[in-house]
Design an enzyme around this catalytic site. Structure first.
Site, PDB file in Angstrom:
ATOM      1  N   HIS A  33      43.205  45.951  39.684  1.00 45.79           N
ATOM      2  CA  HIS A  33      42.346  45.030  38.949  1.00 45.79           C
ATOM      3  C   HIS A  33      41.081  45.763  38.500  1.00 45.79           C
ATOM      4  CE1 HIS A  33      41.284  41.182  37.439  1.00 45.79           C
ATOM      5  NE2 HIS A  33      40.348  40.901  38.323  1.00 45.79           N
TER       6      HIS A  33
ATOM      7  N   ASP B 268      35.797  33.186  40.525  1.00 39.69           N
ATOM      8  CA  ASP B 268      36.842  32.172  40.641  1.00 39.69           C
ATOM      9  C   ASP B 268      37.658  32.309  41.921  1.00 39.69           C
ATOM     10  OD1 ASP B 268      37.651  34.565  39.295  1.00 39.69           O
ATOM     11  OD2 ASP B 268      39.503  33.614  38.664  1.00 39.69           O
TER      12      ASP B 268
END
Length: 305
Positions: free
Chosen positions: A142, A66
């Protein structure tokens, strides 16, 4: 204007509710910098009448789709439209391999030079510098290596007091005045004192882009005092467990980072498809940090003095 941030996409994993994958265009005094390039980015550039060929630097935060699946299409369109200017592509290890592999199997050679600059997601460092700005990477927390980007405007030139300029002042001397220099005659005689001929430079601004990350206060020293911060806010606080397990943040957590870092304004983005309406995320953030705003498609946020 100094820095303008145009939001091209605000959705997280999947496009939903007319929200596109993550992408932003940072405009610094007319110079374009693209930050992330999710699916549909080039269509969004066309929609908002932003010329892709003016982009000379692209920054990719990490290799979740994304955030970069629109990149190959954009690069190919630039080629097909006759681009011949070099383009710098900043991103994590592996990005160059992904792009090169696609070019190899499509037997494509771009008309322009594509330069890959690998970003080390484990540390903060200067990754780009030009006449207008300096860009630092921001290590984020992350699931895979991920970097944010801090855009810092360089000190601007001093401003000329036009009413003080003599009619015969040369362009060369005007440039010297803007740079803060006094003007001397060939024999060394002082002709014009800079402080009498100029005003202080306009304010320089800082914008920090923090892509996918779980709540992590280690970024605060890097982003402290920035004029504007984009921080992902994928979930509401009621879904904190989900945010933590997927290495994302809630709107409240993003606002807490903004508050502790003493930033000027907070932009919220990367919204989960589970939320059709986004006002609750903005409201949740504003309970902690009043200057919180939804970074949704088409919105433009301006830093100017």
């Amino acid at each position: 204007m100094s820095i303008r941030v145009k939001i091209l996409g605000s959705s997280s994993a999947t496009p939903a509710h007319r929200r596109n994958h993550t992408s932003q265009l940072v405009n610094v005094e007319g110079k374009y910098y693209l930050v992330d390039c999710g699916e549909g980015t080039q269509l969004q550039l066309k929609r908002y009448k932003l010329r892709a060929q003016r982009i000379n630097n692209i920054f990719i935060s990490h290799l979740h789709g994304d955030h970069y699946l629109g990149l190959m299409g954009l690069l190919s369109t630039m080629h097909l439209m006759g681009r011949n200017k070099p383009l710098n592509l900043y991103g994590p290890r592996g990005l160059a391999e992904i792009i090169t592999l696609q070019l190899r199997y499509s037997e494509t050679i771009f008309n322009y030079d594509l330069k890959f600059i690998e970003v080390d997601a484990s540390r903060s460092q200067v990754i780009h510098e030009d006449e207008l700005i300096c860009v630092h990477s921001i290590p984020l927390n992350h699931r895979i290596p991920c970097s944010g980007f801090l855009f810092e405007e360089k000190t601007k030139n001093r401003r000329i007091r036009r009413e003080m300029l003599p009619d015969d002042m040369s362009v060369r001397n005007i440039i010297r005045l803007k740079k803060g220099e006094d003007i001397y005659a060939e024999d060394g005689t002082l002709l014009y004192k800079n402080k009498d001929m100029t005003l202080p430079p306009r304010q320089s601004f800082r914008y920090a882009y923090c892509s996918d990350t779980k709540y992590d206060e280690s970024i605060i020293p890097i982003i402290e005092g920035v004029d504007m911060l984009y921080h992902e806010a994928t979930f509401l606080e009621e879904h904190l467990d989900r945010a933590t397990s997927t290495y994302h943040s809630t709107a409240k957590e993003a606002a807490t980072i903004a508050q502790k870092a003493n930033v000027g304004k907070l932009l919220l983005g990367h919204f989960s498809a589970r939320y059709k309406e986004l006002e609750p995320l903005e409201a949740e953030a504003r309970e902690v940090f009043a200057e919180s705003y939804l970074a949704i498609e088409g919105e433009e946020f301006i830093l100017d003095s």
